[in-house]
Motif scaffolding. Sequence first.
Motif, short mmCIF file in Angstrom:
data_model
loop_
_atom_site.label_atom_id
_atom_site.label_comp_id
_atom_site.label_asym_id
_atom_site.label_seq_id
_atom_site.Cartn_x
_atom_site.Cartn_y
_atom_site.Cartn_z
N ALA A 1 3.81 17.65 -2.67
CA ALA A 1 3.22 16.24 -2.95
C ALA A 1 5.60 15.13 -2.51
CB ALA A 1 3.29 16.47 -4.16
N MET A 2 6.65 16.55 -2.35
CA MET A 2 7.54 15.63 -2.92
C MET A 2 7.63 15.19 -0.92
SD MET A 2 9.03 15.20 -5.10
CE MET A 2 10.76 15.23 -4.96
N GLN A 3 7.22 16.57 -0.45
CA GLN A 3 7.36 16.23 1.18
C GLN A 3 6.49 15.29 1.55
OE1 GLN A 3 6.03 19.89 2.11
NE2 GLN A 3 8.31 21.16 2.95
N ARG A 4 5.13 14.70 0.56
CA ARG A 4 4.04 14.15 1.18
C ARG A 4 5.04 12.42 0.54
NH1 ARG A 4 -1.29 14.86 2.74
NH2 ARG A 4 -1.60 17.15 2.86
N LEU A 5 5.82 12.36 -0.57
CA LEU A 5 6.89 11.10 -1.03
C LEU A 5 7.73 10.74 -0.23
CD1 LEU A 5 7.31 9.66 -3.29
CD2 LEU A 5 9.00 11.52 -4.08
N PHE A 6 8.39 12.02 0.63
CA PHE A 6 9.12 11.59 1.16
C PHE A 6 9.00 10.50 2.64
CE2 PHE A 6 11.85 15.17 -0.59
CZ PHE A 6 12.91 13.99 -1.38
N VAL A 10 0.59 -0.70 0.75
CA VAL A 10 -0.18 -0.15 -0.22
C VAL A 10 0.48 1.30 -0.20
CG1 VAL A 10 -1.46 1.43 1.57
CG2 VAL A 10 -1.92 -1.01 0.75
N LEU A 11 1.88 1.38 0.78
CA LEU A 11 2.59 2.02 0.99
C LEU A 11 3.74 2.32 -0.24
CD1 LEU A 11 3.98 2.24 4.62
CD2 LEU A 11 3.03 4.13 3.59
N ALA A 12 3.72 1.25 -0.85
CA ALA A 12 4.70 1.64 -2.06
C ALA A 12 3.58 2.14 -2.83
CB ALA A 12 5.04 0.32 -2.71
N ALA A 13 2.52 1.60 -3.28
CA ALA A 13 1.42 2.58 -4.23
C ALA A 13 1.29 4.33 -3.68
CB ALA A 13 0.55 1.71 -4.28
N GLU A 14 1.26 4.78 -2.79
CA GLU A 14 0.88 5.73 -2.26
C GLU A 14 2.42 6.74 -2.70
OE1 GLU A 14 0.41 8.44 1.83
OE2 GLU A 14 -0.15 6.40 1.55
N ALA A 15 3.26 6.13 -2.50
CA ALA A 15 4.55 6.46 -2.79
C ALA A 15 4.86 7.13 -4.86
CB ALA A 15 6.01 5.90 -2.94
N ASN A 16 4.56 6.45 -5.17
CA ASN A 16 4.46 6.54 -6.00
C ASN A 16 2.84 6.85 -6.70
OD1 ASN A 16 6.10 4.28 -7.29
ND2 ASN A 16 4.77 2.66 -7.47
#
Length: 125
Positions: free
Chosen positions: A41-46, A14-20
Motif C-alpha cells: 500500500a505504501m509503494q502504491r501510495l508513493f 482522482v489521484l488525490a482520492a486514490e492517494a487517500n
Amino acid sequence: AKLEFKTMQSRDEVLAAEANAWERKSDLCRDSGDKTGELDAMQRLFDTRERRKTIRRRLLSIQERIEYLEKVLFEFQRKQAAKTATTGSTSGTAGARESSSTSKRAPSFDADQALAELKRQKGKR
C-alpha cells in the motif's frame, strides 16, 4: 487549453482520492500487523503521489499557457480597436487622440497614413 486544464484538474482530484485510499489501506494493514500489505500500500501510495506531482506540474504549465494566450488575445483586440478607431475618425480628432495616448505607451507610426499626408501636402503647393 482551458479544456486541457479542466481535464488535468479532474485527473488531479482522482489521484488525490486514490492517494487517500492507499494511505488508509496502509494504516489499516499496519494496525492489523500485515507488513506485506502495508508495504504494498505504501509503494502504491508513493507511486500515486509521484503521478499526482507530475499532473500538478502540467497543470501549472497549462495555467501559464492560458494566461499567456489570454494576454496575447487582449493585446490583439486592443490593437484592433485602436486601428479601427484611428481609421474611423477624422484626421483632426485622431491626432488629438494619439497625442493624449502616446504618453502612456510607445508611439505608433502608420507609414501609409504618413505617406498619404505627405502627398496631400505636396498637392497643396
